[in-house]
Design a protein around this motif. Structure first.
Motif, mmCIF file in Angstrom:
data_model
loop_
_atom_site.group_PDB
_atom_site.id
_atom_site.type_symbol
_atom_site.label_atom_id
_atom_site.label_comp_id
_atom_site.label_asym_id
_atom_site.label_seq_id
_atom_site.Cartn_x
_atom_site.Cartn_y
_atom_site.Cartn_z
ATOM 1 N N UNK A 230 26.992 0.035 25.884
ATOM 2 C CA UNK A 230 27.396 -1.255 26.451
ATOM 3 C C UNK A 230 27.612 -1.150 27.955
ATOM 4 N N UNK A 231 28.173 -0.027 28.390
ATOM 5 C CA UNK A 231 28.375 0.167 29.828
ATOM 6 C C UNK A 231 27.044 0.265 30.562
ATOM 7 N N UNK A 232 26.093 0.967 29.955
ATOM 8 C CA UNK A 232 24.763 1.076 30.566
ATOM 9 C C UNK A 232 24.083 -0.286 30.609
ATOM 10 N N UNK A 233 24.099 -0.994 29.484
ATOM 11 C CA UNK A 233 23.452 -2.306 29.418
ATOM 12 C C UNK A 233 24.127 -3.297 30.366
ATOM 13 N N UNK A 234 25.455 -3.215 30.453
ATOM 14 C CA UNK A 234 26.162 -4.101 31.371
ATOM 15 C C UNK A 234 25.771 -3.860 32.808
ATOM 16 N N UNK A 235 25.599 -2.600 33.169
ATOM 17 C CA UNK A 235 25.182 -2.273 34.528
ATOM 18 C C UNK A 235 23.770 -2.776 34.786
ATOM 19 N N UNK A 236 22.890 -2.611 33.814
ATOM 20 C CA UNK A 236 21.518 -3.088 33.976
ATOM 21 C C UNK A 236 21.472 -4.598 34.084
ATOM 22 N N UNK A 237 22.333 -5.299 33.317
ATOM 23 C CA UNK A 237 22.400 -6.756 33.420
ATOM 24 C C UNK A 237 22.840 -7.176 34.814
ATOM 25 N N UNK A 238 23.798 -6.433 35.388
ATOM 26 C CA UNK A 238 24.237 -6.741 36.747
ATOM 27 C C UNK A 238 23.083 -6.595 37.725
ATOM 28 N N UNK A 239 22.279 -5.544 37.530
ATOM 29 C CA UNK A 239 21.124 -5.340 38.404
ATOM 30 C C UNK A 239 20.117 -6.457 38.216
ATOM 31 N N UNK A 240 19.935 -6.899 36.955
ATOM 32 C CA UNK A 240 19.010 -7.993 36.679
ATOM 33 C C UNK A 240 19.454 -9.259 37.387
ATOM 34 N N UNK A 241 20.748 -9.545 37.301
ATOM 35 C CA UNK A 241 21.266 -10.759 37.922
ATOM 36 C C UNK A 241 21.087 -10.739 39.434
ATOM 37 N N UNK A 242 21.281 -9.557 40.026
ATOM 38 C CA UNK A 242 21.149 -9.455 41.477
ATOM 39 C C UNK A 242 19.726 -9.741 41.931
#
Length: 276
Positions: free
Chosen positions: A182-194
């Motif tokens: 979840x921490x990895x996916x959350x970080x990737x989602x943040x990158x996606x949003x940026x």
């Protein structure tokens, strides 16, 4: 105009390739304690996390899936040749004396960029499961952190020669795998949003209400404007829709949505032409 479904973020994950590295292997046992070998714990957890990431659309590449040895240089070369976006290495810590220390820490080449964000997210997620959080530390001398061309994180999931950490590792194994994933996916989602932007003619906006009654819509509109929000009214499909902002970058819309939710509004993000 269409409503942006948050589940649709999963499809963006297909663009990510993540290297999952189980530390040590083969004749290299890593740390040992009462017959327990670090290499085995590393592989079990790496496979579990990799499986969860794959189920969420991540392109996962393993450095090993069996009990074999690779040099750190070989692992870094594999990751670089694969053109991966992130490198995650799984390890367990050890101390000079049994039960001397406990806790989780994450190692990075230096404390900057996406790797720091991911390391902090992983540390925090494991801390919520009861592990002591030692923190994020820079280790520029480690080959898998120095030689990889993509952001790299090395996770020390508790001390192998500490009974309390082993008990957590064993009894909460599924939760640990899920927390790291979840921490990895959350970080990737943040990158996606940026990096996610609207099309040339569309904008992301935050909607706070949809009313058939114009007066009710006006009441919300005036309240938002009095609170300093850039709110406006859109009439569409027989409804008066109260919306805030018009952003090309999705991350900016998400930040506005978070601010509105903290102010007590029910919100969702919509996208479409800025014709109002």
């Amino acid at each position: 105009m269409y409503i942006l479904n948050r589940e649709a973020f999963k499809e963006f994950n297909m663009a990510y390739k993540v290297i999952i590295d189980a530390g040590h292997g083969g004749a290299d046992f890593g740390a040992t304690y009462n017959g327990r070998k670090e290499k085995d714990d590393n592989l079990d957890l790496a496979l579990a996390v990799g499986n969860i990431l794959s189920q969420n659309g991540i392109d996962v590449v393993y450095t090993r899936t069996t009990d074999v040895y690779q040099t750190p240089f070989e692992k870094a070369a594999l990751a670089n040749e694969a053109g991966a976006d992130f490198f995650i290495s799984f390890h367990r810590n050890s101390s000079p004396k049994s039960n001397q220390y406990e806790g989780v820490e994450t190692l990075v080449y230096d404390k900057s960029g996406e790797k720091l964000d991911m390391a902090e997210n992983i540390n925090g997620a494991l801390g919520e499961l009861g592990f002591r959080e030692i923190g994020v530390k820079a280790r520029p001398g480690l080959v898998v952190l120095r030689r990889t061309k993509m952001p790299a994180v090395l996770i020390e999931t508790g001390f192998l020669n500490t009974d309390a950490d082993n008990e957590r590792f064993d009894t909460q194994f599924s939760e640990i795998a899920q927390a790291i994933s979840s921490a990895i996916l959350g970080t990737l989602d943040e990158e996606t949003l940026e990096n996610q932007t609207a099309t040339q003619d569309d904008f992301y906006r935050v909607q706070t209400g949809s009313f058939r009654n114009r007066e009710h819509a006006n009441n919300m509109l005036y309240t938002l404007q009095a609170q300093g929000y850039p709110a406006f009214l859109l009439y569409e499909d027989g409804l008066f829709k109260v919306q805030v902002g018009a952003y090309k970058n999705l991350s900016n819309a998400v930040k506005m949505e978070q601010a509105l939710r903290k102010s007590g509004y029910s919100t969702w993000i919509v996208s479409g032409p800025a014709s109002y």
